[in-house]
Every structure is written in C-alpha cells, then in structure tokens.
Design a protein around this motif. Structure first.
Motif, PDB file in Angstrom:
ATOM      1  N   GLY A  74      -7.768 -12.109  -1.139  1.00 16.53           N
ATOM      2  CA  GLY A  74      -7.248 -10.981  -0.377  1.00 16.53           C
ATOM      3  C   GLY A  74      -6.454  -9.987  -1.198  1.00 16.53           C
ATOM      4  O   GLY A  74      -6.316  -8.819  -0.822  1.00 16.53           O
ATOM      5  N   HIS A  75      -5.907 -10.411  -2.331  1.00 17.46           N
ATOM      6  CA  HIS A  75      -5.114  -9.522  -3.184  1.00 17.46           C
ATOM      7  C   HIS A  75      -5.965  -8.617  -4.050  1.00 17.46           C
ATOM      8  O   HIS A  75      -5.452  -7.688  -4.675  1.00 17.46           O
ATOM      9  CB  HIS A  75      -4.212 -10.369  -4.095  1.00 17.46           C
ATOM     10  N   VAL A  76      -7.272  -8.860  -4.088  1.00 16.98           N
ATOM     11  CA  VAL A  76      -8.164  -8.119  -4.983  1.00 16.98           C
ATOM     12  C   VAL A  76      -8.652  -6.839  -4.308  1.00 16.98           C
ATOM     13  O   VAL A  76      -9.089  -6.860  -3.156  1.00 16.98           O
ATOM     14  CB  VAL A  76      -9.375  -8.991  -5.384  1.00 16.98           C
ATOM     15  N   GLN A  77      -8.597  -5.742  -5.052  1.00 15.21           N
ATOM     16  CA  GLN A  77      -9.107  -4.479  -4.520  1.00 15.21           C
ATOM     17  C   GLN A  77     -10.587  -4.347  -4.824  1.00 15.21           C
ATOM     18  O   GLN A  77     -11.038  -4.660  -5.934  1.00 15.21           O
ATOM     19  CB  GLN A  77      -8.359  -3.294  -5.134  1.00 15.21           C
ATOM     20  N   LEU A  78     -11.362  -3.889  -3.843  1.00 20.60           N
ATOM     21  CA  LEU A  78     -12.786  -3.672  -4.057  1.00 20.60           C
ATOM     22  C   LEU A  78     -13.010  -2.444  -4.916  1.00 20.60           C
ATOM     23  O   LEU A  78     -12.192  -1.519  -4.939  1.00 20.60           O
ATOM     24  CB  LEU A  78     -13.511  -3.515  -2.721  1.00 20.60           C
ATOM     25  N   PHE A  79     -14.141  -2.409  -5.634  1.00 25.62           N
ATOM     26  CA  PHE A  79     -14.507  -1.244  -6.418  1.00 25.62           C
ATOM     27  C   PHE A  79     -15.062  -0.130  -5.542  1.00 25.62           C
ATOM     28  O   PHE A  79     -15.145   1.012  -5.968  1.00 25.62           O
ATOM     29  CB  PHE A  79     -15.580  -1.614  -7.448  1.00 25.62           C
ATOM     30  N   PRO A 126     -10.327  -0.603  -0.051  1.00 24.81           N
ATOM     31  CA  PRO A 126      -9.564  -1.697   0.554  1.00 24.81           C
ATOM     32  C   PRO A 126      -9.406  -2.890  -0.384  1.00 24.81           C
ATOM     33  O   PRO A 126     -10.190  -3.080  -1.324  1.00 24.81           O
ATOM     34  CB  PRO A 126     -10.433  -2.096   1.751  1.00 24.81           C
ATOM     35  N   THR A 127      -8.395  -3.684  -0.123  1.00 24.27           N
ATOM     36  CA  THR A 127      -8.306  -5.012  -0.726  1.00 24.27           C
ATOM     37  C   THR A 127      -9.075  -5.985   0.162  1.00 24.27           C
ATOM     38  O   THR A 127      -9.479  -5.646   1.279  1.00 24.27           O
ATOM     39  CB  THR A 127      -6.849  -5.470  -0.828  1.00 24.27           C
ATOM     40  N   GLY A 128      -9.237  -7.199  -0.305  1.00 28.27           N
ATOM     41  CA  GLY A 128      -9.873  -8.209   0.531  1.00 28.27           C
ATOM     42  C   GLY A 128      -9.111  -8.424   1.821  1.00 28.27           C
ATOM     43  O   GLY A 128      -9.715  -8.588   2.890  1.00 28.27           O
ATOM     44  N   ALA A 129      -7.780  -8.428   1.738  1.00 28.23           N
ATOM     45  CA  ALA A 129      -6.959  -8.617   2.936  1.00 28.23           C
ATOM     46  C   ALA A 129      -7.172  -7.487   3.922  1.00 28.23           C
ATOM     47  O   ALA A 129      -7.225  -7.709   5.148  1.00 28.23           O
ATOM     48  CB  ALA A 129      -5.484  -8.723   2.549  1.00 28.23           C
ATOM     49  N   GLU A 130      -7.281  -6.262   3.427  1.00 29.22           N
ATOM     50  CA  GLU A 130      -7.510  -5.118   4.316  1.00 29.22           C
ATOM     51  C   GLU A 130      -8.918  -5.156   4.905  1.00 29.22           C
ATOM     52  O   GLU A 130      -9.113  -4.744   6.063  1.00 29.22           O
ATOM     53  CB  GLU A 130      -7.279  -3.820   3.548  1.00 29.22           C
ATOM     54  N   LEU A 131      -9.889  -5.630   4.135  1.00 26.41           N
ATOM     55  CA  LEU A 131     -11.240  -5.796   4.668  1.00 26.41           C
ATOM     56  C   LEU A 131     -11.212  -6.735   5.872  1.00 26.41           C
ATOM     57  O   LEU A 131     -11.885  -6.496   6.888  1.00 26.41           O
ATOM     58  CB  LEU A 131     -12.153  -6.346   3.578  1.00 26.41           C
ATOM     59  N   LEU A 132     -10.440  -7.793   5.769  1.00 23.81           N
ATOM     60  CA  LEU A 132     -10.281  -8.732   6.884  1.00 23.81           C
ATOM     61  C   LEU A 132      -9.558  -8.089   8.056  1.00 23.81           C
ATOM     62  O   LEU A 132     -10.039  -8.098   9.190  1.00 23.81           O
ATOM     63  CB  LEU A 132      -9.492  -9.950   6.418  1.00 23.81           C
ATOM     64  N   GLU A 133      -8.384  -7.534   7.767  1.00 22.28           N
ATOM     65  CA  GLU A 133      -7.509  -7.043   8.839  1.00 22.28           C
ATOM     66  C   GLU A 133      -8.100  -5.862   9.592  1.00 22.28           C
ATOM     67  O   GLU A 133      -7.993  -5.771  10.812  1.00 22.28           O
ATOM     68  CB  GLU A 133      -6.157  -6.657   8.230  1.00 22.28           C
ATOM     69  N   ARG A 134      -8.745  -4.958   8.883  1.00 25.88           N
ATOM     70  CA  ARG A 134      -9.181  -3.713   9.501  1.00 25.88           C
ATOM     71  C   ARG A 134     -10.661  -3.692   9.892  1.00 25.88           C
ATOM     72  O   ARG A 134     -11.101  -2.755  10.540  1.00 25.88           O
ATOM     73  CB  ARG A 134      -8.867  -2.544   8.560  1.00 25.88           C
ATOM     74  N   TYR A 135     -11.407  -4.738   9.498  1.00 26.43           N
ATOM     75  CA  TYR A 135     -12.843  -4.729   9.788  1.00 26.43           C
ATOM     76  C   TYR A 135     -13.330  -6.068  10.333  1.00 26.43           C
ATOM     77  O   TYR A 135     -13.782  -6.160  11.480  1.00 26.43           O
ATOM     78  CB  TYR A 135     -13.607  -4.342   8.514  1.00 26.43           C
TER      79      TYR A 135
END
Length: 421
Positions: free
Chosen positions: A16-21, A50-59
């Motif tokens: 979750g801490h990793v930012q997507l390219f 997004p980060t992995g955490a944001e991918l989870l939280e927002r999608y």
C-alpha cells in the motif's frame, strides 16, 4: 469470489505504501466505473498517481462494498483444491459435463463450492522467488527467515524500526529493488547508521537505471534517474556479480555468501526483491498446460517471454490464450503471466472481459479486442538505455509492470499501466 485475505485486495494492501507509475486514468476498469457511477462515486482526478493504499480506498473498496458485487465476495476464504465432481485427473469420459468442486478454508473450517466455470486470478504476490541465484532457496535460507523480507517492505513507514540504523542488503535489479534502496537511502539521512547494500546478480548497475527522460512514464524515469544519482554519490554500496548461494546466521547478524569462492557480505537484514512465481499446487488435479519455462498458458508464452522480448508489443489477449484443456477453467491477471515479470492492469481487465464473454457463450465478444495498448516493454537485461530504446532496463518484478508508449500513443490516451514504483 473467494478472497483468501480478510479484506478485498489483500495483496495490494501489502504494498500500500508504493506509488503506481500510472495515473488514475489508466487504472480503472470501464465496467467497474459503470457500477460505481450508479452509487454516486466520485472518480479520482485522472492525472493523479495513486499509491496501493489509495487504489484500495478510493476504488477497490467502494467497488466491493457499495455495488452489487458485495454479496458475491467471500473474504477469509482460501482455496486449497480444485477438481471435477466425481473425477480425478486421469478420468476422461463425461469429464467436461461435471461441475468443478472448489474446496476452501475459512474460520468455520473446510468448505465446498461448485461451479460451472472457474477463473484463477489469485496472483503471485504470496509466492516470491527465493534468494538463490539458481531459482532454489539459498542453502540455509529456510533457517534465517526472521532476517529476510520478500517483496517491497515499507522501510519508511510501518517497518521503519526494523531497518533504521541497520546494514540492509537488497537483492534484485527491478523497480521493487531500486525503489526499496532509494527509500533506504532516504532513511539513512534520518538515521545515519543505516547502510544500504545492493546485491546485484549482473555486472552492470546502469542497466537498472532505466531510460530516464526517454521513459514515456515520467514517474518511472524519475525513479531510475534519482537512483543513478544515489549510486554515483556512493550512498548505496554496490556488490555486482553477487549470486547468492548460502545464508547463515552470524550471531544477531546474517552472512550472505555468493558461490564457492568465499565471497560474502555480513548484514543485519536482507530484502529479496527477485520477482514472483505462481502457486500451482491447488490446481494439480486439473488438466492444465503451461509453458515449461514461464509457467504461463502455452499460447501466451511467446507474447511475454522476457528472454525473447526487449521493447516488443505485448498485444491484448483473452479467453483463447488463457483457456486450459479443462473446459471452463481460466487463468487471469498476474497469475496468467506465470514467472514473467510484466503485467498491465488494463491487460487484466481485457482478459476478464473476454473470459466473461466466453463463459456466456458470446464467442464474437470473446474474440473481439476492445483494448488498444501502446508499445509495452517486456524488457530484457541485455537492453541498454539510449534515445531509441523505450525500456532501457532489466526485467522487472511482477508488481513493476514495464509499460512504455510512443509519443503518439500517449497523445491518444492509450497508455494503460498498473505499474508499481
């Protein structure tokens, strides 16, 4: 949907801490967006990363919790075996008409489900490659697992205490490795006793720096350029041509040995970022055919083989390439790529669209390609960066999808990459 973790996107949660390219624009499936739109969901800004955490939280979490999908998702349900009802692997006559039997485990104990079709999209995150250079565990690796982390730990966040002030070796040459080393160098500015060590199997560190300004994914190019600067400044110690063969406890520390020549480094922690492989144990009673090297569906192998491709085009593909000799069974997502190091999120979305059409009996839709991909890299280690080379980097780990587009494709909005930095 049987999800092994206690929540949706369990594997994504681990990074979750990793930012997507890639920005949001290329990470949201069209069908999912239609379901979410009906709930009043606000789509994230398309150009943000997004980060992995944001991918989870927002999608992913809104998709699982606020749409009709919710009632079909069963978490904490780990699949242990799949077979045909009344048929072992050897028996043929009448096999195709028998439903699948899926055995899974949850808090109540063993469970059984039956299905007419099965899509295995279980990924590879929980099957990391070992430290040994020959594809096997290094001698002694099983005995020192308390000193090893696999993948991409959160060295600046929840795992900070484990690594701050320590000598930490990172094994690997993909973007998971260089991202972790970059974070360790940053940690060293806060905790000066932190000493990052890069264990590189190859002999040319520059191959990991990527295409820099030539990289059509600017976030990835910036990461490689920043990493090159750190190496040049001596902030990361480089041990090239270091092929791990032995691991052994040395009091509270860890000795990492390479080959039989006596070469070794002594560290406090080892991070193994050498990619992943599929777990095929629970499908062993099914009739599946996989490429002997890549462990992916045979028809898909020539499209993604990192031994053959550098910056070739990995064309969109679907049910035809992913189906197995067991009618109704399909691999999809990162699992479908076996040991190959590259994967695009939008490729996965197209895979599942095609598979769903095939299951529904709509052969025309299953064969139709609804995704136009850019030039995508399955980047070989033999490629060196220059103005004409869109990859210029080594094979990446499987959360580090190598996505490269030419300028025209970028202008047309055809870059579709779910790539972790």
């Amino acid at each position: 949907m049987l999800e092994a973790g206690d929540g949706i996107g369990h594997a994504v949660r681990q990074w979750g801490h990793v930012q997507l390219f890639s920005p949001w624009e290329y990470n949201i499936d069209r069908a999912a967006a239609r379901l979410l739109a009906a709930t009043g969901w606000n789509s994230p800004e398309p150009e943000q990363y997004p980060t992995g955490a944001e991918l989870l939280e927002r999608y992913l979490e809104p998709l699982a919790n606020s749409t009709a999908l919710g009632t079909h998702i069963h978490t904490t349900s780990r699949v242990t075996d799949i077979s045909r009802v009344g048929f072992d692997k050897m028996k043929t006559k009448g096999r195709d008409a028998a439903p699948f039997e899926i055995r899974y485990q949850n808090g109540q104990g063993p469970k059984v489900a039956r299905a007419d079709a099965v899509i295995d999209a279980s990924g590879t995150w929980h099957s990391p490659n070992p430290a040994g250079a020959n594809g096997l565990r290094a001698i002694g690796e099983a005995e020192v697992t308390d000193k090893i982390a696999y993948g991409m730990p959160d060295v600046l966040g929840k795992d900070r205490a484990r690594y701050a002030g320590k000598t930490v070796a990172v094994l690997g040459a993909g973007h998971s490795a260089i991202g972790t080393l970059t974070d360790l160098a940053r940690l060293a500015t806060q905790s000066p006793q932190t000493k990052p060590v890069w264990l590189l199997r190859g002999n040319d560190p520059a191959k990991a720096f990527g295409g820099g300004a030539n990289d059509k994914l600017s976030a990835r190019g910036e990461l490689g350029a920043a990493f090159a600067t750190l190496v040049a400044a001596g902030r990361i110690k480089v041990e090239s041509e270091f092929r791990v063969s032995h691991l052994a406890a040395d009091g509270p520390r860890l000795t990492v040995g390479a080959g039989c020549c006596g070469r070794q480094v002594v560290v406090d922690e080892l991070i193994v970022a050498t990619g992943f492989r599929p777990d095929l144990d629970f499908v062993r009673e099914l009739r599946i055919q996989l490429d002997p090297a890549i462990e992916c569906p045979v028809a898909l192998a020539p499209l993604i083989d990192p031994n053959e491709h550098s910056c070739g085009t990995v064309r969109p593909h679907g049910a035809r390439e992913l189906a197995q000799h067991e009618p109704g069974f399909y691999f999809a997502g990162m699992k479908s790529y076996g040991r190959a190091p590259t994967f695009l999120m939008l490729t996965g979305y197209e895979q599942v669209r095609s598979i769903a059409a095939d299951i529904a009996g709509d052969r025309e839709a299953a064969e139709r390609v609804e995704l136009v991909l850019p030039e995508t890299g399955v980047c070989s280690r033999s490629v060196s960066p220059d103005a004409n080379n869109c990859c210029g980097g080594p094979a990446l780990s499987d959360v580090d999808a190598c996505c490269v587009a030419d300028a025209n494709a970028k202008q047309e909005g055809k870059i579709g990459c779910g790539c972790a930095s």
